[in-house]
Structure formats: structure tokens, C-alpha cells
Design an enzyme around this catalytic site. Structure first.
Site: not given
Lengths: 256, 317
Positions: A52-53
Site C-alpha cells: 500500500e505504500a
């Protein structure tokens, strides 16, 4: 027979078999990440791992300890930011979300926020992170957690992440994508899916050494058992070898 | 500009502050420690999946209100310790969002929009449970009256969507990010993952950038495609080697497992934590003095491998 693997290894090896080759998976830290790495090195060499980053399709020679770890974009096709990854999920092109959680109910709703009252919690957990986003927008959610009455509860104290909400049709009524939702729950005792009619948890396979009674005793609600109830295969020697020697040689995840 | 000057000029008691980074990665830690050192109070803090920076500011007594998606430090502290204590004791008011919601809220702020729509959050307690109660919201003009708002798609079933969550923009008084490279006027180059740093910076009224290296503008202009933030969005640039330590800065150093494990242990005990603050923050005059307290063998172990950008083979247990 003495077993030559621990419960974490059993869960990871079992879960890895549900990640189909060529699919995309958004993974959280820890066991889900180890599982995706194992799947990539065994049955699913073309599994696309997303963080997700912003780490997109990395080759993972060593285990990240956070989804923002520099290791999450080692030889990746992109090192982007959170928006890049999340808009991809929002577009509806990510197959699996793979999560953990503190509490889970029979509809697969997950709590990773608080135990007790939100304003005066008994225990505070880290919060959603990307979990709500993934389970809202990816097609199938896999959840890995230890099987206990504290974790498998009638009602979650805080619904951080949507499963089948209150039952059949409720995800669609809420506005979440049609035909999305929880897919498999992998625990140290069993693998569970969801009943088509009621959208509640149904035991599909029992892990080596576990019994139906033990599974029910460790669950805070009435479980369904599949008519085709099977036995979970033991971890294969080659799975264990790859998991121990290549995926997690320093036992960041499996050592616990 | 020096860091103490930048913090005293832009970070005030009760201000709305946003910090960049992600869990144990590229947090603007030198700035965080300086805020603690200057004993700022009553801060309204925003982050998405921040870890160490948020936890230290809370432990330093600087934060009254927090809006986040996640407060964890991976295996070093699955839930940040001082955060957890402050929430459980009722000292800290938290409002929870998801990561995408937070990144869209910063994006809305960066675009000058009041809100952006998102598909996630519907029918969850993120939508139903509000950290700040309606009366408190109405009496504070810096907090939107609604945590979020769910609407029917005004375009019918266009884009195969029936309902949406609108999340309100965040416009912090000040955002602080740590980057690998900047020039003295404030143009920024981040290597590796950008997280939501750029959106956080653009959303803010004032921006402080700390960086590992200051380079000549001409060097940044040679490869403009690698730069993310133009100088006119930035108020202060501070040259701060090891400015993200003990979190990682891709290409320069990894997170320090020794420090982060020690920190968790200090944080778990109020008295030990007070001693920690005293020794490492209040009694050091600046970040260089703080770094000089760290054992050299630890700092050597976290040096980034030029091939990978992190410390390959680092013992992270």
C-alpha cells in the site's frame, strides 16, 4: 506422528496454496507477506505482490517488516506512493487482499482498532491502515489469524474492515462492488470459507491434529461445517524448506 | 535555516501539524525531536500510517488530538506504545480513517478542494464512529462539521458505483517532510517510495523540508523528472544528515532495530520513558548531539547498501 512444523508455518503454507498464479495481491505486513513470498516461490511464480505504500510488483529477496519498508520495492516495476497503489485497488483490478486482524465475526467483518468502547478502549490497536480500503475494493479477501474465542466473536467491538457486513446483499446495498468480499480464513485449526446463502463462515477443511469440537470450542459463534469437509494437507517438505531458507531465514515471522 | 529556527517560527502551540513518512520509514525525526525539545503543546496531528514520529510526539506530551489511519512500527511495536497508552487513558482524542481516505484528504487539501470521493469506508465503524463529537466539531472552525459524508452517486450508476464516501480536505498549518535531496530554495527530490509526503506538503499553509543532502539547483534541473516538489511550495529547507534516524531513509540508511527495540522498552514504562526523553532529547542541544549518543557500531550496521538502498543482511530481530 510428531509434527515437524509450527502453527505459523502451517498457516503460511496452507494459505499460500490459495494465491493463484498470475493474480494480483495486496498484502499486509508479517504473515500475509511471507505467504505471498512463499506462493511466488512455489505454485505462483507470476503472482503480483502490491504494497500500500507504493511498492508495485517487487522481487522480494528479504522480508519487509512494514509495508513501507525499502525492501517492498526491491527490483520492483514501480516505487510509487500510496495514491498509486490505492487508485489501482479502487479501479477494481486487484484480485486478493490479504489481511490479519484482532477480532473477526461470522460475516468476516474485521476489527483492528479497539477492544471495548471506541472512546475509552480497553485495548487500542493500530487501526485500519489500508485494510478497510483493500477489503472494500479488492475482489477477494483472505484473512489469517490464530483461532481463539477472543478473536472469533459474535460481534466485533469496532467494524474496521467490512466482510459481508450483516449478511446476504448487504455489501451490495452499501455500495461495495458486487461479488466482492471475504474468501478464505486460514487459522491454526482450520480453513473456512463462506456459505453462499447466509454469507456466514463455514469450515471447509480441518488442520492436522485439530477436531470439529476443538474448532467450535475456540469460536465465539455457531460455525457451519461444509458437507464436503476435508483435511488440510500438511506442509510439504519443499514448502517448509523454501519458507525457512528463502522466505524467512531469520525467523522474523515464523519464529514467533 | 536552522531546524530550531524553522520549528520555533512555524510550529506553534495548538497548531495543526502533519508529518510525512510511513511506519519506520523516512519520518522527519529530527524535526519531531526538536518539537519535543521546544515543548510545543496542544498540537492537532495528522498522519496516515505513521509510526515512530507520531508515537514520539505523543510521548513527548505535544499532541492533544490525532487523525490517522494507523499507528504501528511493524515488528518493533505492532501498536505504537505511547499512542496506545495515551488512547487507553483517555489523554488523547483520536479520529480514525483508512489509509486511502487520509491520502485523499491530503490530496483534496493539495488541490484546494473541500473533499474527495472514495469507495472505501462505507458501512464500517470508520464511517459510524466519530472521534470528535458533533458539538466539538461545530465549535472549532479548524475541524470540519462532519467526519465524512456518504452520498448516492449523483450520476446514477455511472462508473458502476452506487454510493460514495466524501472525505474532507486537510489543510494543516504546517507539514514537515524529510527527503533525500533538496536545493537551498526548496525544490525536493525523494528517492524510493514517496508515501503521501508530496500531497501532505502541498496541502499545508507552511512546509518545512529537512534533507540528507543540499545540492545546487542546476543539479536538480538536469533531471527535473526526478523532482516532486517545486521550491515555491516550501517555506524552510534544513540540511539534516541522519534527519530520519532512527527510521529509514532509502539510499542512505535503514531503520535501526537496536534503537527501535530499546525505544519500545523505554516507552512501556512511564519512568523509563521520562528518563529516555531527558537523556536523548531534552539534554541534547540538536540532532547532531542526539546522533552522537548512538553507538557507532549500530550506525555502521544500518548504512545502506548502494545496490539495494537498504542495509542488506541487517539483523532485524
Amino acid at each position: 506422528m510428531t509434527q515437524n512444523y509450527n502453527m505459523m508455518e502451517l498457516m503460511i503454507c496452507t494459505a499460500s496454496r490459495y494465491l493463484e498464479d498470475g493474480k494480483t495481491v495486496a498484502v499486509g505486513t508479517g504473515a500475509p507477506c511471507a505467504t505471498a513470498m512463499l506462493a511466488q516461490k512455489t505454485i505462483s511464480p507470476n503472482l503480483v505482490i502490491l504494497f500500500e505504500a507504493g511498492g508495485i510488483a517487487p522481487e522480494l529477496p528479504s522480508m519487509p517488516i512494514s509495508v513501507g519498508d525499502s525492501r517492498t520495492f526491491h527490483k520492483a516495476v514501480m516505487a510509487a506512493g500510496m495514491s498509486e497503489m490505492m487508485t489501482t485497488c479502487s479501479r477494481g483490478i486487484v484480485d486478493y487482499a490479504f489481511l490479519g486482524g484482532a477480532q473477526i465475526d461470522k460475516f468476516g467483518n474485521i476489527n483492528s482498532t479497539v477492544v471495548g468502547d471506541y472512546y475509552k478502549p480497553k485495548v487500542r490497536f493500530p487501526g485500519s491502515g489500508g485494510a478497510n480500503d483493500f477489503a472494500s475494493m479488492c475482489w477477494n479477501t483472505l484473512i489469517m489469524t490464530v483461532h481463539s474465542k477472543n478473536r472469533f466473536v459474535e460481534k466485533v467491538d469496532f467494524l474496521t474492515t467490512p466482510g459481508y457486513l450483516t449478511g446476504p446483499g448487504s455489501r451490495e446495498a452499501a455500495g461495495l462492488p458486487d461479488n466482492s468480499g471475504p474468501y478464505k480464513i486460514i487459522t491454526d485449526l482450520a480453513v473456512m470459507g463462506f456459505d453462499d446463502k447466509t454469507k456466514t463462515m463455514v469450515v471447509e477443511s480441518i488442520n492436522p491434529g485439530a477436531t470439529k469440537e476443538q474448532i467450535q470450542e475456540n469460536t465465539g459463534f455457531e460455525l457451519l461445517f461444509s458437507d464436503n469437509l476435508s483435511s488440510t494437507s500438511e506442509p510439504k517438505p519443499e514448502e517448509l524448506k523454501i519458507l525457512r531458507e528463502e522466505v524467512d531465514p531469520t525467523k522474523l515471522v515464523i519464529g514467533r | 535555516m536552522s531546524l530550531d529556527h524553522a520549528i520555533s517560527r512555524f510550529v506553534h502551540d495548538g497548531c495543526h501539524l502533519s508529518i510525512g513518512g510511513f511506519t519506520v520509514n523516512r519520518n522527519p525525526m529530527a524535526a519531531v525531536y526538536e518539537i519535543i525539545r521546544q515543548k510545543k503543546r496542544g498540537i492537532h496531528l495528522y498522519a496516515h500510517s505513521n509510526g515512530q514520529g507520531v508515537d514520539e510526539l505523543i510521548g513527548g506530551g505535544c499532541v492533544d488530538r490525532l487523525e490517522i489511519a494507523y499507528a504501528g512500527n511493524g515488528r518493533f511495536a505492532p501498536t505504537c506504545v505511547r499512542f496506545r497508552k495515551a488512547v487507553e487513558s483517555g489523554e488523547l482524542v483520536v479520529e480514525d480513517y483508512s489509509n486511502f481516505q487520509m491520502s485523499l484528504r491530503f490530496t483534496a487539501g493539495a488541490m484546494g478542494l473541500p473533499f474527495l470521493p472514495v469507495k472505501s469506508g462505507i458501512e464500517s465503524d470508520i464511517a459510524n464512529q466519530w472521534g470528535f463529537k458533533p458539538a466539538a466539531r461545530r465549535s472549532d472552525e479548524k475541524i470540519p462539521d462532519l467526519k465524512l459524508c456518504i452520498i448516492d452517486n449523483p450520476f446514477g450508476r455511472w462508473a458502476d458505483t452506487t454510493r460514495l464516501v466524501l472525505v474532507p480536505a486537510i489543510e494543516p498549518d504546517v507539514s514537515i517532510i524529510h527527503a533525500q535531496t533538496a536545493d537551498s530554495s526548496g525544490t525536493v527530490r525523494i528517492d524510493g517510495l514517496a508515501f503521501t509526503d508530496i500531497e501532505q506538503a502541498k496541502a499545508a499553509r507552511h512546509v518545512i523540508v529537512t534533507c540528507e543532502t543540499i545540492v545546487d539547483t542546476r543539479q536538480l534541473r538536469k533531471q527535473p523528472e526526478r523532482n516532486q516538489l517545486p521550491f515555491f511550495c516550501v517555506d524552510a529547507v534544513v540540511h539534516l544528515p541522519m534527519g530520519a534516524y532512527p527510521t529509514a531513509c532509502y539510499g542512505h540508511y535503514d531503520y535501526d532495530p537496536g534503537y527501535l527495540n530499546d525505544y519500545r522498552n523505554y516507552a512501556q514504562n512511564d519512568e523509563h520513558h521520562r528518563n529516555y526523553l531527558d537523556r536523548y532529547i531534552f539534554k541534547t542541544k540538536d540532532h547532531a548531539a542526539f546522533i552522537s549518543l548512538q553507538p557507532l557500531h549500530r550506525l555502521n550496521k544500518i548504512k545502506a547498501d548502494p545496490d539495494t538502498g537498504y542495509a542488506t543482511g541487517l539483523n532485524r530481530l
